[in-house]
Write a protein that holds these residues in place. Structure first.
Motif, mmCIF file in Angstrom:
data_model
loop_
_atom_site.group_PDB
_atom_site.id
_atom_site.type_symbol
_atom_site.label_atom_id
_atom_site.label_comp_id
_atom_site.label_asym_id
_atom_site.label_seq_id
_atom_site.Cartn_x
_atom_site.Cartn_y
_atom_site.Cartn_z
ATOM 1 N N SER A 14 26.251 5.489 -13.633
ATOM 2 C CA SER A 14 25.773 4.945 -12.368
ATOM 3 C C SER A 14 26.921 4.980 -11.367
ATOM 4 O O SER A 14 28.100 4.850 -11.736
ATOM 5 C CB SER A 14 25.277 3.509 -12.542
ATOM 6 O OG SER A 14 26.352 2.656 -12.924
ATOM 7 N N THR A 36 23.620 3.644 -3.740
ATOM 8 C CA THR A 36 23.576 3.527 -5.197
ATOM 9 C C THR A 36 22.905 4.757 -5.778
ATOM 10 O O THR A 36 21.848 5.183 -5.305
ATOM 11 C CB THR A 36 22.795 2.269 -5.628
ATOM 12 O OG1 THR A 36 23.453 1.109 -5.102
ATOM 13 C CG2 THR A 36 22.740 2.156 -7.151
ATOM 14 N N ILE A 37 23.534 5.352 -6.801
ATOM 15 C CA ILE A 37 22.995 6.518 -7.500
ATOM 16 C C ILE A 37 22.754 6.121 -8.947
ATOM 17 O O ILE A 37 23.674 5.652 -9.635
ATOM 18 C CB ILE A 37 23.961 7.715 -7.428
ATOM 19 C CG1 ILE A 37 24.350 8.003 -5.985
ATOM 20 C CG2 ILE A 37 23.333 8.944 -8.072
ATOM 21 C CD1 ILE A 37 25.408 9.091 -5.836
ATOM 22 N N GLU A 41 20.700 10.800 -11.894
ATOM 23 C CA GLU A 41 20.019 11.135 -10.644
ATOM 24 C C GLU A 41 20.830 12.144 -9.846
ATOM 25 O O GLU A 41 22.060 12.148 -9.869
ATOM 26 C CB GLU A 41 19.825 9.867 -9.815
ATOM 27 C CG GLU A 41 18.991 10.056 -8.553
ATOM 28 C CD GLU A 41 18.799 8.768 -7.781
ATOM 29 O OE1 GLU A 41 17.773 8.652 -7.091
ATOM 30 O OE2 GLU A 41 19.672 7.874 -7.855
ATOM 31 N N VAL A 43 21.489 13.044 -6.074
ATOM 32 C CA VAL A 43 21.354 12.605 -4.686
ATOM 33 C C VAL A 43 22.077 13.602 -3.794
ATOM 34 O O VAL A 43 23.225 13.969 -4.055
ATOM 35 C CB VAL A 43 21.924 11.190 -4.483
ATOM 36 C CG1 VAL A 43 22.009 10.849 -2.991
ATOM 37 C CG2 VAL A 43 21.064 10.164 -5.201
ATOM 38 N N THR A 197 24.718 12.634 -13.700
ATOM 39 C CA THR A 197 24.649 12.074 -12.352
ATOM 40 C C THR A 197 25.345 13.032 -11.386
ATOM 41 O O THR A 197 26.471 13.462 -11.641
ATOM 42 C CB THR A 197 25.346 10.710 -12.307
ATOM 43 O OG1 THR A 197 24.778 9.869 -13.307
ATOM 44 C CG2 THR A 197 25.202 10.062 -10.938
ATOM 45 N N LEU A 199 26.204 14.175 -7.205
ATOM 46 C CA LEU A 199 26.223 13.988 -5.750
ATOM 47 C C LEU A 199 26.419 15.360 -5.120
ATOM 48 O O LEU A 199 27.413 16.045 -5.381
ATOM 49 C CB LEU A 199 27.347 13.041 -5.332
ATOM 50 C CG LEU A 199 27.413 12.715 -3.829
ATOM 51 C CD1 LEU A 199 26.140 12.023 -3.368
ATOM 52 C CD2 LEU A 199 28.631 11.854 -3.517
ATOM 53 N N ARG A 214 16.676 12.226 -4.534
ATOM 54 C CA ARG A 214 16.668 11.509 -3.258
ATOM 55 C C ARG A 214 17.633 12.194 -2.307
ATOM 56 O O ARG A 214 18.636 12.763 -2.726
ATOM 57 C CB ARG A 214 17.073 10.040 -3.426
ATOM 58 C CG ARG A 214 16.033 9.174 -4.125
ATOM 59 C CD ARG A 214 16.444 7.710 -4.089
ATOM 60 N NE ARG A 214 17.698 7.501 -4.799
ATOM 61 C CZ ARG A 214 18.639 6.637 -4.409
ATOM 62 N NH1 ARG A 214 18.490 5.915 -3.303
ATOM 63 N NH2 ARG A 214 19.762 6.494 -5.118
ATOM 64 N N CYS A 226 17.758 6.825 2.794
ATOM 65 C CA CYS A 226 17.901 7.532 1.520
ATOM 66 C C CYS A 226 16.602 7.360 0.749
ATOM 67 O O CYS A 226 16.255 6.255 0.339
ATOM 68 C CB CYS A 226 19.075 6.985 0.719
ATOM 69 S SG CYS A 226 19.456 7.976 -0.753
#
Length: 357
Positions: A14, A36-37, A41, A43, A197, A199, A214, A226
């Motif tokens: 996270s 927050t990710i 996920e 993002v 995770t 980015l 997202r 977001c």
């Protein structure tokens, strides 16, 4: 490349940004950024140049200091932790491969720095090359690969160390359109398969909307919204987001009915954010091209000036009597007869509309 199974295990860390601030002289690159990710996920951060998206990624990587705020990875603040201790994998716009190393040795490079035994790192490198579909090129050197292949090697190298978080800094912008689309889809499949995770920073809205769980739209160091790509497109939280994501018509209108509606070209539309203006105010209304309808009418309020075929959809441009151009995305079958010079009536659907800021 291997196919992705239907069920994916989310094993990533996270990530949370809390009140991040970063200034460069008088320029505030990050202005209280909160994000927050979730574990596993992907993002994407999207926004105009100078909005702070790359600064946010570099802060997470440990390549940029912060003036205030926290960066939490699995609940632990990593501000002050050196970049080489953060366990992040990063892929840049420039491939940054070592020209004197083979593909396999490039992928294994990070493992060598970590003291992994030769046999183990070679095995891991071979696994990653199979994952990105480059097993047959393992003995080649970077100059013997295409741009797309080089970027896949860079991705495999980032994943080889099994990082907690994968950081992608506009990794596709140097590639041509077809390769960019193919590699974009491959990155998504890999990310789902590994469950890491991620980015992803990009200035390309199509890229962001197609790859991310997202999308965060940034402006002046802050996060405007977001949300999932569908939510972001269909229900933008602000006029800035509405105009930045996708195409928007900007049409003159007049606020009416207790500031809850707006009159546009003879039609009354509901406002998504009522009460911000008073009756009679002149405003600019935002309407997406797919919400516009055109119907042939000899005495219509507009005249078709352009007809651009785009496959299943045709974009038709109509000029209103006041000189305002209206874009309409119509099914190509329905638009076939709306050639330049055709008089049309214009409609705007029933969805609530935003006003330009």
């Amino acid at each position: 490349m291997k196919t992705v199974t239907a069920q994916q295990t989310k094993t990533g860390a996270s990530v949370e940004f809390r009140g991040l601030r970063r200034e460069f002289g008088e320029v505030r690159a990050l202005d209280g950024l909160d994000l927050t990710i979730a574990p596993g996920e992907l993002v994407a951060l999207l926004g105009p140049s100078g909005c702070g998206k790359t600064t946010a990624l570099r802060v997470l990587a440990g390549l940029e200091a912060v003036d205030a705020g926290e960066v939490l990875v699995d609940g632990t603040d990593v501000v002050g932790v050196p970049a080489n201790k953060r366990d992040m994998g990063m892929v840049f716009q420039a491939y940054s491969l070592f020209p004197n190393l083979t593909v396999r040795d490039n992928v294994a490079f990070g493992l060598r720095l970590r003291g992994v035994a030769p046999a183990a790192r070679q095995k891991r490198a071979q696994e990653l090359l199979e994952l990105v579909g480059l097993s047959a090129q393992e003995k080649r050197y970077p100059h013997q690969l295409s741009g797309g292949q080089q970027q896949r090697v860079a991705l495999a190298r980032a994943l080889a160390i099994e990082p907690r978080v994968l950081l992608l800094d506009e990794p596709l912008s140097a590639l041509d359109a077809l390769v960019r689309t193919q590699l974009r889809d491959e990155i998504r499949r890999l990310q789902l398969r590994v469950g890491i995770t991620t980015l992803f920073v990009t200035h390309d809205q199509e890229e962001a909307l197609s790859i991310a769980d997202r999308v965060g739209v940034m402006r002046s160091g802050r996060l405007e919204q977001c949300d999932s790509p569908a939510e972001l497109y269909a229900r933008p939280a602000t006029a800035f987001v509405a105009e930045f994501v996708g195409t928007m018509n900007r049409l003159p209108g007049t606020v009416a009915v207790g500031s809850a509606s707006v009159d546009v070209v003879g039609e009354r539309l509901v406002l998504a954010e009522p009460g911000k203006h008073t009756d009679g105010d002149s405003v600019t209304v935002l309407v997406r091209p797919e919400a516009v309808t055109l119907a042939a009418a000899s005495d219509g309020r507009a005249v078709v000036t352009d007809h651009s075929f785009r496959g299943a959809v045709t974009r038709v441009t109509a000029l209103l009597s006041d000189g305002t151009a209206v874009l309409a995305d119509l099914p190509s079958v329905a638009a076939a007869d709306l050639v330049p010079g055709t008089g049309v009536d214009v409609g705007f659907g029933t969805q609530p509309v935003l006003l330009a800021s």
